[in-house]
Structure formats: structure tokens, C-alpha cells
Enzyme design. Structure first.
Site, mmCIF file in Angstrom:
data_model
loop_
_atom_site.group_PDB
_atom_site.id
_atom_site.type_symbol
_atom_site.label_atom_id
_atom_site.label_comp_id
_atom_site.label_asym_id
_atom_site.label_seq_id
_atom_site.Cartn_x
_atom_site.Cartn_y
_atom_site.Cartn_z
ATOM 1 N N ARG A 146 0.857 -1.184 0.000
ATOM 2 C CA ARG A 146 0.000 0.000 0.000
ATOM 3 C C ARG A 146 0.896 1.239 0.000
ATOM 4 O O ARG A 146 2.112 1.124 0.078
ATOM 5 C CB ARG A 146 -1.031 0.009 1.143
ATOM 6 N N ARG A 201 -7.436 -0.188 -6.663
ATOM 7 C CA ARG A 201 -7.675 0.911 -5.716
ATOM 8 C C ARG A 201 -7.806 2.192 -6.553
ATOM 9 O O ARG A 201 -6.936 2.479 -7.377
ATOM 10 C CB ARG A 201 -6.540 1.020 -4.684
ATOM 11 N N ASP A 223 -2.099 10.923 -2.117
ATOM 12 C CA ASP A 223 -2.475 9.884 -3.081
ATOM 13 C C ASP A 223 -2.797 10.478 -4.442
ATOM 14 O O ASP A 223 -2.706 9.801 -5.464
ATOM 15 C CB ASP A 223 -3.648 9.067 -2.560
ATOM 16 N N ASN A 273 -5.574 12.429 0.526
ATOM 17 C CA ASN A 273 -4.648 11.604 1.318
ATOM 18 C C ASN A 273 -5.464 10.840 2.354
ATOM 19 O O ASN A 273 -6.698 11.028 2.457
ATOM 20 C CB ASN A 273 -3.563 12.477 1.977
ATOM 21 N N LYS A 274 -4.797 10.015 3.114
ATOM 22 C CA LYS A 274 -5.457 9.146 4.098
ATOM 23 C C LYS A 274 -6.489 9.906 4.929
ATOM 24 O O LYS A 274 -6.249 11.026 5.376
ATOM 25 C CB LYS A 274 -4.368 8.545 5.005
HETATM 26 O O1 MRU Z 1 -4.452 3.269 2.250
HETATM 27 P P1 MRU Z 1 -2.983 3.477 2.118
HETATM 28 O O2 MRU Z 1 -2.202 2.908 3.254
HETATM 29 O O3 MRU Z 1 -2.473 3.021 0.766
HETATM 30 O O4 MRU Z 1 -2.806 5.057 2.165
HETATM 31 C C1 MRU Z 1 -1.531 5.609 2.064
HETATM 32 C C2 MRU Z 1 -1.520 7.089 2.190
HETATM 33 O O5 MRU Z 1 -2.531 7.727 2.373
HETATM 34 C C3 MRU Z 1 -0.199 7.788 2.009
HETATM 35 O O6 MRU Z 1 -0.168 8.980 2.727
HETATM 36 C C4 MRU Z 1 0.012 8.111 0.518
HETATM 37 O O7 MRU Z 1 -0.234 7.001 -0.286
HETATM 38 C C5 MRU Z 1 1.375 8.606 0.256
HETATM 39 S S1 MRU Z 1 2.603 7.350 0.484
HETATM 40 C C6 MRU Z 1 4.112 7.987 0.085
#
Ligand code: MRU
Length: 350
Positions: A46, A88, A234, A244-245
Site C-alpha cells: 500500500r 484501488r 495519493d 490523502n489518508k
Molecule cells: O491506504 P494506504 O495505506 O495506501 O494510504 C496511504 C496514504 O494515504 C499515504 O499517505 C500516501 O499514499 C502517500 S505514500 C508515500
């Protein structure tokens, strides 16, 4: 070699199972694009850049398996790209990487020549990602004063990329320059990327880190214990809005209220200039069960419902700077992005 999420072994991809970390370092063998797709969907790999690189190797595996079984390589790669693109939806690096693989197969010959060309392209992406992240780190470290107490969310380190990391790369680079840093690590519900993965990486590096529950951020800021917030992305829209998350938006609002700089570190492959603003970014909605359970054990009452948005969007006016490999982009972001990326930056193909 430092911590790696992905290792290419010549004829298959090994994926470090991030759902098992930090309790167990278990590697999963991926022989087919389907194996890679399942690993991405299941969060075994991920983080936007790592998802992109894994998908690229997924497409390369499609070519290799097609040649071995006497099937049409281009057709197999096309099918794999379509499958991997459905894993995703939010991280644009996935589509950017698949676009590159599509172009590579179009420009290649047939048979083994095509398969080797795709493997080369995926390996090049992996190598570039590390170089890009080191540049992001160097650029971003300039924003970090020695002694800074930094709050970060999710995991943006070696595990989320080919190596080194984006937001975590900035923290690493600041340390490498001899600056003292302390990190507040948001645990990041429900997958606990912060508590499990970021804490694991920082501990390995000997960085002073403290895990906090996601809801602690406001209280820390109110007490004057946070000097900067740094997160990854993202997808960044043309105007600088950032997906982002989930929880990132709340942190940005809190940071603005408390007058704390809020920075986003991301490679240009995370920019999607085809979307005018963040509202257009597709937000992944995951299985509510992942919220209703903790470590597989149901904690919510039977019959309870849950909403599981995996990401949120932070409007550009809350962002103090975007840290990229091309330099630091300062507000007003819409104009500054156009200036820094006249070529459009990332070149995702859908
Ligand atoms: O759901 P995930 O764990 O894939 O989410 C990851 C994030 O939100 C990160 O902040 C993002 O992908 C940047 S990683 C360098």
C-alpha cells in the site's frame, strides 16, 4: 539494502506483507498480475508510489507468463492493466505507472523482447522512485528546523514507496543533515499504518517517535507541542487540492487554526492535472467490516453500520507548501503548480 516493500526476483515479485507488520516479516510471492492485484486490494502492499511500482511489475508478469504459455503478449498486458486499474481508485500513481507500461509494450517488439522491455520499465520506475524520494527529502528538509516536533499521518516511508519515502523521507533527510527531530505518529485508524508501519520504520532508524491516537492531534497542537505537520498524498489535483489518508483534512484544519505549517510531500507522479480540483478525485470506500472489527475481532454491536472512506480531500488553501522532487511549491498553489509543471507533471493514462 534498507527496508523494502517490493523485491523483483527476475521471474516473480516478492511483496512484504504489510498487514502482518510489525509482528511478522512475511513475504508473499506474486507470479501473476492477479497475485499482484489481490495483494494491492488486500493492503499487503500500500502507499501510492508502492502501489504504482507493484502494478508495473504486475503488467510485466503478464507479459512473461504470456510468452511462457504461448499467448499474445499485448493482449495479456492489456488485460492485466485493466485488472490492476480496478484495485484501488484514489492513488493516481497506479494509473500513471500502468500508463507507462502500456506505452512500453506498444513500443516493444514481441515475445521475450516485449517481456524484457516491460521488466526493464518496471525496474526503472522502482529505481526512479527512490531517486525522486531522496530529492523530495533534500528539498523538504530545508523547511524543518532543528529540534522540530513533527506530526505525521499514515505511513509514507520506505514501505509506502520503492524506498526512503516522501513525508517520512523529509524527516529522514532532516535527520541525515544532523537536525534533531521528534515525531508524533498518528496511529491511523483502521489499518494502523502509523502505529504499525511508521513507528516500525522510525524505530529502525533510531528516530524519537511517539504514537498518538488520531484524536490526540488537536490537544497536542493546543498545548504548543507540534511545530509542523507533514503528510503524503495519493493524488494532487491541478489546483493543489490533495487527497490523502482519511483524517488528513482534519489535521489541516487544526493546523491552520493553531497557525502551524502544514506540508504535503509528493512526487510529480502523484499530480493529476486532468482534474481541476479535489472534488473530482475518486475516493475509495472500503469494506465497513474493516471499521467494525479490530485485529479481526468484532468490536461494534451486531447490526451496527460503519462508513469507511479511505481518503479525504484537503483544499489547497490549507496547505503551506507542496514538497516535490522539482522543488518546494508555495501558495498560491494553482498558479505555482502550473509554473513548476508546465509539462503537466505526472502523465497518467486511463
Ligand atoms: O491506504 P494506504 O495505506 O495506501 O494510504 C496511504 C496514504 O494515504 C499515504 O499517505 C500516501 O499514499 C502517500 S505514500 C508515500
Amino acid at each position: 539494502m534498507g527496508l523494502r516493500a517490493l523485491v523483483w526476483n527476475g521471474d516473480h515479485l516478492s511483496v512484504l506483507d504489510q498487514t502482518r507488520l510489525p509482528l511478522e516479516e512475511r513475504w508473499i510471492r506474486c507470479d501473476t498480475p492477479e497475485d499482484v492485484a489481490v495483494a494491492i486490494e488486500g493492503m499487503r502492499v500500500r502507499g501510492a508510489p508502492a502501489i504504482g511500482v507493484a502494478a508495473a511489475f504486475g503488467a510485466a508478469l503478464a507479459a512473461r507468463r504470456a510468452v511462457e504459455h504461448g499467448r499474445d503478449v499485448r493482449r495479456a498486458v492489456q488485460d492485466a492493466v485493466a485488472r490492476l486499474a480496478r484495485t484501488r481508485p484514489t492513488a493516481v500513481n497506479l494509473f500513471w505507472a500502468l500508463g507507462r507500461m502500456e506505452r512500453a509494450v506498444q513500443g516493444a517488439g514481441d515475445g521475450w523482447e516485449a517481456a524484457h522491455r516491460l521488466e526493464e520499465e518496471a525496474a526503472a520506475m522502482m529505481e526512479e522512485d527512490e531517486r525522486v524520494n531522496r530529492a523530495i527529502g533534500r528539498n523538504g528538509a530545508a523547511l524543518i528546523p532543528s529540534g522540530a516536533r513533527i506530526l505525521t499521518h499514515c505511513n509514507t516511508g520506505s514501505l509506502a514507496t520503492a524506498a526512503y519515502g516522501t513525508a517520512l523521507g523529509v524527516i529522514r533527510a532532516a535527520r541525515e543533515q544532523g537536525k534533531a527531530v521528534q515525531v508524533w505518529v498518528d496511529e491511523t485508524r483502521p489499518f494502523l499504518q502509523g502505529a504499525r508501519l511508521t513507528a516500525y520504520e522510525l524505530l529502525k532508524d533510531g528516530v524519537e517517535a511517539t504514537i498518538v491516537t488520531d484524536s490526540t492531534a488537536g490537544a497536542l497542537m493546543a498545548k504548543g507541542l507540534v511545530d509542523a505537520v507533514i503528510v503524503g498524498a495519493d493524488r494532487v489535483a491541478a489546483n493543489g487540492d490533495v487527497a490523502n489518508k482519511i483524517g488528513t483534512y482534519g489535521l489541516a484544519v487544526l493546523a491552520q487554526y493553531h497557525r502551524i505549517p502544514f506540508y504535503v510531500a509528493a512526487p510529480t507522479s502523484t499530480f493529476d492535472r486532468s482534474l481541476a480540483e479535489g472534488r473530482a478525485i475518486p475516493i475509495e470506500e472500503r469494506d465497513p467490516d474493516e471499521v467494525l472489527r479490530m485485529a479481526g475481532v468484532r468490536v461494534a454491536p451486531e447490526g451496527a453500520r460503519a462508513l469507511h472512506w479511505a481518503f479525504d480531500v484537503t483544499p489547497h488553501h490549507l496547505i503551506g507548501a507542496l514538497i516535490t522532487e522539482r522543488g518546494i511549491i508555495r501558495p498560491p498553489l494553482p498558479e505555482a503548480i502550473r509554473r513548476v509543471m508546465p509539462d503537466g507533471g505526472g502523465d497518467a493514462v486511463r
